[in-house]
Design an enzyme around this catalytic site. Structure first.
Site: not given
Ligand SMILES: N[C@H](CCC[C@H](N)C(=O)O)C(=O)O
Length: 281
Positions: A73, A156, A205
């Site tokens: 994150c 991603h 996300e």
């Molecule tokens: N939803 C993301 C985690 C938070 C990523 C995001 N808030 C950032 O700033 O990188 C996942 O499940 O991989």
């Protein structure tokens, strides 16, 4: 049991941060979901729990509002690093996550630079369910097609589009996040090239839905654009909540620089949710 927390955000991507370094804590999925719930709880995009680390300054656990744990994150890493730098009077902090150690350092104007680690692009590392060229993932939904797969501690899929403002994220996001191609689901980015040094990105996300910003997503977007020859190895990524500077180094590490904010302190009372078991370490 009343539990203190700090509300923080990075470019509008907001977090409830619970400091469990002095007293280990185990939260049920129901409790994690309640804390993140914007109607019945405190409300946040991610719940961040700080724990002691043997090999770093802090262990940062990341939970999405659906209770799932994430390996990265970026925005929260800047917030946690900024807070610990202020607490300890230092300009460098190492943050441990389940994906590894992240080195952070103070940058100009109160910003924080995080080394998000290596960008992984092998199909096994995204991960995707079949061997394929991750520069052109075999996935399409209507006119959205041909994304790039990148892992920066979390998965991603980056779609390049002519205009991010016309994408219906609520409609396309859930189906792409849960496509069978992604055994661990995926964060979905939509990227428009403004200039070779500037990308505009919006994000759906994994486990959270639309957020104002996604730091790891900005890293994935720059790597994807550079791999496609659309940008150099450094660019600004303009998100709904603000702008991050991302650089993909020759050693394959990705640097992310941006701001962070402490909003307020508070306490959580979860009496009406299965008891909060404080595990005394
Ligand atoms: N939803 C993301 C985690 C938070 C990523 C995001 N808030 C950032 O700033 O990188 C996942 O499940 O991989």
């Amino acid at each position: 049991m009343r539990l203190p927390f700090t509300k923080m955000h990075g470019l509008g991507n907001d977090f409830v941060v619970i400091d469990a370094r002095s007293r280990p804590l185990s939260l049920s999925d129901a409790q994690k979901r309640r804390i993140a719930d914007r109607r019945r709880g405190i409300g946040c995009d991610q719940l961040i729990v700080l724990e002691r680390s043997r090999g770093a300054d802090v262990f940062m656990r990341i939970f999405n509002p659906d209770g799932s744990e994430a390996g990265a994150c970026g925005n929260a890493t800047r917030c946690v690093a900024g807070r610990l730098m202020a607490e300890n009077g230092v300009e460098r902090i190492v943050v441990e996550t389940i994906s590894g150690l992240l080195e952070t350092r103070a940058a100009d104007r109160g910003d924080i630079t995080v080394d998000m680690g290596e960008a992984r692009t092998d199909w096994r590392d995204i991960p995707v369910a079949q061997e394929c060229d991750t520069l052109h993932l075999p996935l399409a939904l209507g006119s959205l097609a041909d994304p790039v797969g990148v892992n920066v501690g979390n998965p991603h899929a980056v779609f390049f589009v002519p205009d991010v403002t016309v994408i219906d994220l609520e409609k396309a996001g859930p189906e792409l996040e849960r496509a069978p191609l992604f055994p661990q689901r995926a964060n979905i980015e939509f990227v428009q090239l403004l200039t070779p040094g500037r990308l505009r990105m919006r994000v759906w996300e994994r486990g959270a839905g639309i957020t104002q910003a996604c730091g790891s997503g900005a890293c994935a977007s720059l790597v994807a654009a550079a791999r496609r020859g659309m940008t150099g190895r450094k660019a600004e990524v303009v998100l709904d909540g603000g702008t991050l500077t991302i650089e993909w180094l020759p050693n394959n590490h990705v640097l992310m620089t941006g701001g962070w904010t402490t909003s307020f302190q508070g306490e959580i009372e979860l009496a009406d949710v299965p008891a909060l078991e404080a595990v005394h370490g």
